[in-house]
Design a protein around this motif. Structure first.
Motif, PDB file in Angstrom:
ATOM      1  N   VAL A 143       0.856  -1.179   0.000  1.00  0.00           N
ATOM      2  CA  VAL A 143       0.000   0.000   0.000  1.00  0.00           C
ATOM      3  C   VAL A 143       0.897   1.236   0.000  1.00  0.00           C
ATOM      4  CG1 VAL A 143      -1.746   1.273   1.289  1.00  0.00           C
ATOM      5  CG2 VAL A 143      -1.789  -1.209   1.265  1.00  0.00           C
ATOM      6  N   PRO A 144       0.808   2.067  -1.017  1.00  0.00           N
ATOM      7  CA  PRO A 144       1.655   3.258  -1.042  1.00  0.00           C
ATOM      8  C   PRO A 144       1.229   4.257   0.033  1.00  0.00           C
ATOM      9  CG  PRO A 144       0.149   3.237  -2.919  1.00  0.00           C
ATOM     10  CD  PRO A 144      -0.035   1.940  -2.199  1.00  0.00           C
ATOM     11  N   LEU A 145       2.204   4.963   0.536  1.00  0.00           N
ATOM     12  CA  LEU A 145       1.906   5.973   1.546  1.00  0.00           C
ATOM     13  C   LEU A 145       1.343   7.212   0.885  1.00  0.00           C
ATOM     14  CD1 LEU A 145       5.002   5.828   3.906  1.00  0.00           C
ATOM     15  CD2 LEU A 145       2.719   5.000   4.354  1.00  0.00           C
ATOM     16  N   THR A 146       0.235   7.675   1.394  1.00  0.00           N
ATOM     17  CA  THR A 146      -0.296   8.938   0.927  1.00  0.00           C
ATOM     18  C   THR A 146       0.430  10.053   1.656  1.00  0.00           C
ATOM     19  OG1 THR A 146      -1.981   9.044   2.646  1.00  0.00           O
ATOM     20  CG2 THR A 146      -2.582   7.914   0.585  1.00  0.00           C
ATOM     21  N   GLU A 147       0.308  11.258   1.140  1.00  0.00           N
ATOM     22  CA  GLU A 147       0.961  12.384   1.805  1.00  0.00           C
ATOM     23  C   GLU A 147       0.477  12.531   3.241  1.00  0.00           C
ATOM     24  OE1 GLU A 147       1.534  17.205   1.511  1.00  0.00           O
ATOM     25  OE2 GLU A 147       0.974  16.107  -0.289  1.00  0.00           O
ATOM     26  N   VAL A 148      -0.800  12.333   3.476  1.00  0.00           N
ATOM     27  CA  VAL A 148      -1.338  12.491   4.830  1.00  0.00           C
ATOM     28  C   VAL A 148      -0.715  11.461   5.767  1.00  0.00           C
ATOM     29  CG1 VAL A 148      -3.412  12.335   6.256  1.00  0.00           C
ATOM     30  CG2 VAL A 148      -3.494  13.543   4.069  1.00  0.00           C
ATOM     31  N   ARG A 149      -0.573  10.221   5.321  1.00  0.00           N
ATOM     32  CA  ARG A 149       0.042   9.197   6.169  1.00  0.00           C
ATOM     33  C   ARG A 149       1.502   9.512   6.449  1.00  0.00           C
ATOM     34  NH1 ARG A 149      -1.039   3.627   3.802  1.00  0.00           N
ATOM     35  NH2 ARG A 149      -0.020   2.940   5.705  1.00  0.00           N
ATOM     36  N   VAL A 150       2.218  10.008   5.439  1.00  0.00           N
ATOM     37  CA  VAL A 150       3.614  10.402   5.664  1.00  0.00           C
ATOM     38  C   VAL A 150       3.664  11.539   6.664  1.00  0.00           C
ATOM     39  CG1 VAL A 150       5.682  11.417   4.602  1.00  0.00           C
ATOM     40  CG2 VAL A 150       4.439   9.594   3.427  1.00  0.00           C
TER      41      VAL A 150
ATOM     42  N   TYR B 278      12.318   9.057   6.001  1.00  0.00           N
ATOM     43  CA  TYR B 278      12.513   8.260   7.209  1.00  0.00           C
ATOM     44  C   TYR B 278      13.890   8.517   7.818  1.00  0.00           C
ATOM     45  CZ  TYR B 278      13.258   4.427  10.380  1.00  0.00           C
ATOM     46  OH  TYR B 278      13.552   3.702  11.500  1.00  0.00           O
ATOM     47  N   LEU B 279      14.926   8.548   6.991  1.00  0.00           N
ATOM     48  CA  LEU B 279      16.278   8.782   7.496  1.00  0.00           C
ATOM     49  C   LEU B 279      16.368  10.146   8.189  1.00  0.00           C
ATOM     50  CD1 LEU B 279      19.202   7.886   7.797  1.00  0.00           C
ATOM     51  CD2 LEU B 279      19.646   8.829   5.522  1.00  0.00           C
ATOM     52  N   ALA B 280      15.811  11.170   7.567  1.00  0.00           N
ATOM     53  CA  ALA B 280      15.836  12.506   8.170  1.00  0.00           C
ATOM     54  C   ALA B 280      15.075  12.525   9.494  1.00  0.00           C
ATOM     55  CB  ALA B 280      15.246  13.535   7.208  1.00  0.00           C
ATOM     56  N   MET B 281      13.934  11.852   9.552  1.00  0.00           N
ATOM     57  CA  MET B 281      13.137  11.838  10.779  1.00  0.00           C
ATOM     58  C   MET B 281      13.794  10.977  11.856  1.00  0.00           C
ATOM     59  SD  MET B 281      10.753  13.972  10.326  1.00  0.00           S
ATOM     60  CE  MET B 281      11.864  14.893   9.268  1.00  0.00           C
ATOM     61  N   ALA B 282      14.466   9.895  11.459  1.00  0.00           N
ATOM     62  CA  ALA B 282      15.186   9.081  12.437  1.00  0.00           C
ATOM     63  C   ALA B 282      16.307   9.897  13.077  1.00  0.00           C
ATOM     64  CB  ALA B 282      15.742   7.825  11.770  1.00  0.00           C
ATOM     65  N   LYS B 283      17.016  10.683  12.277  1.00  0.00           N
ATOM     66  CA  LYS B 283      18.075  11.540  12.812  1.00  0.00           C
ATOM     67  C   LYS B 283      17.498  12.583  13.754  1.00  0.00           C
ATOM     68  CE  LYS B 283      21.327  11.017   8.992  1.00  0.00           C
ATOM     69  NZ  LYS B 283      21.967  11.677   7.836  1.00  0.00           N
ATOM     70  N   LEU B 284      16.352  13.155  13.400  1.00  0.00           N
ATOM     71  CA  LEU B 284      15.710  14.138  14.265  1.00  0.00           C
ATOM     72  C   LEU B 284      15.261  13.478  15.574  1.00  0.00           C
ATOM     73  CD1 LEU B 284      14.831  17.088  14.509  1.00  0.00           C
ATOM     74  CD2 LEU B 284      12.680  16.442  13.405  1.00  0.00           C
ATOM     75  N   HIS B 285      14.741  12.269  15.498  1.00  0.00           N
ATOM     76  CA  HIS B 285      14.318  11.534  16.690  1.00  0.00           C
ATOM     77  C   HIS B 285      15.505  11.325  17.630  1.00  0.00           C
ATOM     78  CE1 HIS B 285      11.618   8.899  18.942  1.00  0.00           C
ATOM     79  NE2 HIS B 285      12.609   8.042  19.025  1.00  0.00           N
ATOM     80  N   VAL B 286      16.646  10.960  17.085  1.00  0.00           N
ATOM     81  CA  VAL B 286      17.854  10.775  17.890  1.00  0.00           C
ATOM     82  C   VAL B 286      18.282  12.107  18.505  1.00  0.00           C
ATOM     83  CG1 VAL B 286      20.316  10.203  17.771  1.00  0.00           C
ATOM     84  CG2 VAL B 286      18.634   8.718  16.675  1.00  0.00           C
ATOM     85  N   GLU B 287      18.208  13.184  17.725  1.00  0.00           N
ATOM     86  CA  GLU B 287      18.578  14.515  18.230  1.00  0.00           C
ATOM     87  C   GLU B 287      17.697  14.918  19.412  1.00  0.00           C
ATOM     88  OE1 GLU B 287      18.112  19.032  16.568  1.00  0.00           O
ATOM     89  OE2 GLU B 287      18.891  17.546  15.168  1.00  0.00           O
ATOM     90  N   PHE B 288      16.414  14.600  19.344  1.00  0.00           N
ATOM     91  CA  PHE B 288      15.488  14.944  20.424  1.00  0.00           C
ATOM     92  C   PHE B 288      15.572  13.981  21.600  1.00  0.00           C
ATOM     93  CE2 PHE B 288      12.619  17.295  17.310  1.00  0.00           C
ATOM     94  CZ  PHE B 288      12.949  18.532  17.827  1.00  0.00           C
TER      95      PHE B 288
ATOM     96  N   VAL C 278       6.200  24.245   4.185  1.00  0.00           N
ATOM     97  CA  VAL C 278       6.484  22.975   4.835  1.00  0.00           C
ATOM     98  C   VAL C 278       6.522  21.851   3.788  1.00  0.00           C
ATOM     99  CG1 VAL C 278       5.882  21.428   6.720  1.00  0.00           C
ATOM    100  CG2 VAL C 278       5.214  23.825   6.850  1.00  0.00           C
ATOM    101  N   PRO C 279       7.697  21.640   3.203  1.00  0.00           N
ATOM    102  CA  PRO C 279       7.798  20.472   2.316  1.00  0.00           C
ATOM    103  C   PRO C 279       7.572  19.196   3.116  1.00  0.00           C
ATOM    104  CG  PRO C 279       9.956  21.466   2.694  1.00  0.00           C
ATOM    105  CD  PRO C 279       8.949  22.358   3.341  1.00  0.00           C
ATOM    106  N   ILE C 280       7.252  18.135   2.448  1.00  0.00           N
ATOM    107  CA  ILE C 280       6.861  16.903   3.131  1.00  0.00           C
ATOM    108  C   ILE C 280       7.943  16.360   4.055  1.00  0.00           C
ATOM    109  CG2 ILE C 280       7.561  15.314   1.305  1.00  0.00           C
ATOM    110  CD1 ILE C 280       4.820  13.863   1.898  1.00  0.00           C
ATOM    111  N   GLU C 281       9.203  16.660   3.787  1.00  0.00           N
ATOM    112  CA  GLU C 281      10.285  16.130   4.627  1.00  0.00           C
ATOM    113  C   GLU C 281      10.622  17.022   5.820  1.00  0.00           C
ATOM    114  OE1 GLU C 281      11.964  18.602   1.358  1.00  0.00           O
ATOM    115  OE2 GLU C 281      10.610  16.891   1.364  1.00  0.00           O
ATOM    116  N   ARG C 282       9.830  18.057   6.079  1.00  0.00           N
ATOM    117  CA  ARG C 282      10.107  18.984   7.187  1.00  0.00           C
ATOM    118  C   ARG C 282       9.117  18.802   8.326  1.00  0.00           C
ATOM    119  NH1 ARG C 282       9.504  25.588   7.258  1.00  0.00           N
ATOM    120  NH2 ARG C 282      10.432  25.866   9.322  1.00  0.00           N
ATOM    121  N   LEU C 283       9.630  18.751   9.540  1.00  0.00           N
ATOM    122  CA  LEU C 283       8.811  18.831  10.746  1.00  0.00           C
ATOM    123  C   LEU C 283       9.132  20.173  11.389  1.00  0.00           C
ATOM    124  CD1 LEU C 283       6.889  17.710  12.876  1.00  0.00           C
ATOM    125  CD2 LEU C 283       8.864  16.669  13.993  1.00  0.00           C
ATOM    126  N   PRO C 284       8.248  21.154  11.255  1.00  0.00           N
ATOM    127  CA  PRO C 284       8.546  22.481  11.812  1.00  0.00           C
ATOM    128  C   PRO C 284       8.548  22.482  13.340  1.00  0.00           C
ATOM    129  CG  PRO C 284       6.725  22.567  10.234  1.00  0.00           C
ATOM    130  CD  PRO C 284       6.979  21.130  10.532  1.00  0.00           C
TER     131      PRO C 284
END
Length: 136
Positions: free
Chosen positions: A1-8, A31-41, A124-130
């Motif tokens: 099942v492909p991820l929709t933008e909302v699910r991402v 995922y890699l960018a968010m995993a790094k952010l998770h580690v940072e937090f 807010v591009p999809i790869e950004r968590l503000p």
């Protein structure tokens, strides 16, 4: 099942509040960018968890609880991690959003210093968590 933008977007939003895993194969760069952010937090979240175990104070707070004099009871799409980090995820299919910043100075995740006491519009591009850290 492909991820929709909302699910991402929902998975990105979960980076600071839970372990966000699984289902990222089609967007591994995000995922890699968010995993790094998770580690940072990580150290911040652990310190907040320790404080919460001693005081009962929540780790994640609604804006109205973190800033009781601000009149922020209506804000339901951004939250405060601890006392000084506002997280403003995008949970819909959108490329921009408004963020309410309380009075004071705030450093955005992109490094910009912003004056608070106002509502701002951010891209807010999809790869950004503000997120916005209070500047002492």
């Amino acid at each position: 099942v492909p991820l929709t933008e909302v699910r991402v977007r929902q998975r990105v939003a979960g980076v600071v509040t839970r372990h966000a895993v699984g289902g990222w194969a089609v967007c591994s760069h995000i995922y890699l960018a968010m995993a790094k952010l998770h580690v940072e937090f990580g150290p911040r979240i652990l310190a907040l968890a320790k404080r919460a175990s001693q005081t009962g104070e929540p780790i994640v707070k609604p804006m109205a609880m973190a800033f009781p004099e601000g009149g922020y009871e209506w804000i339901d799409d951004q939250f405060v991690l601890g006392d000084d980090l506002i997280v403003a995820p995008v949970v819909l299919a959108a490329r921009a959003r408004e963020v309410v910043l309380p009075a004071g100075r705030w450093q955005a995740d992109d490094g910009r210093i912003l004056e608070g006491g106002r509502t701002i519009l951010i891209e807010v591009p999809i790869e950004r968590l503000p997120f916005f850290s209070r500047v002492p």
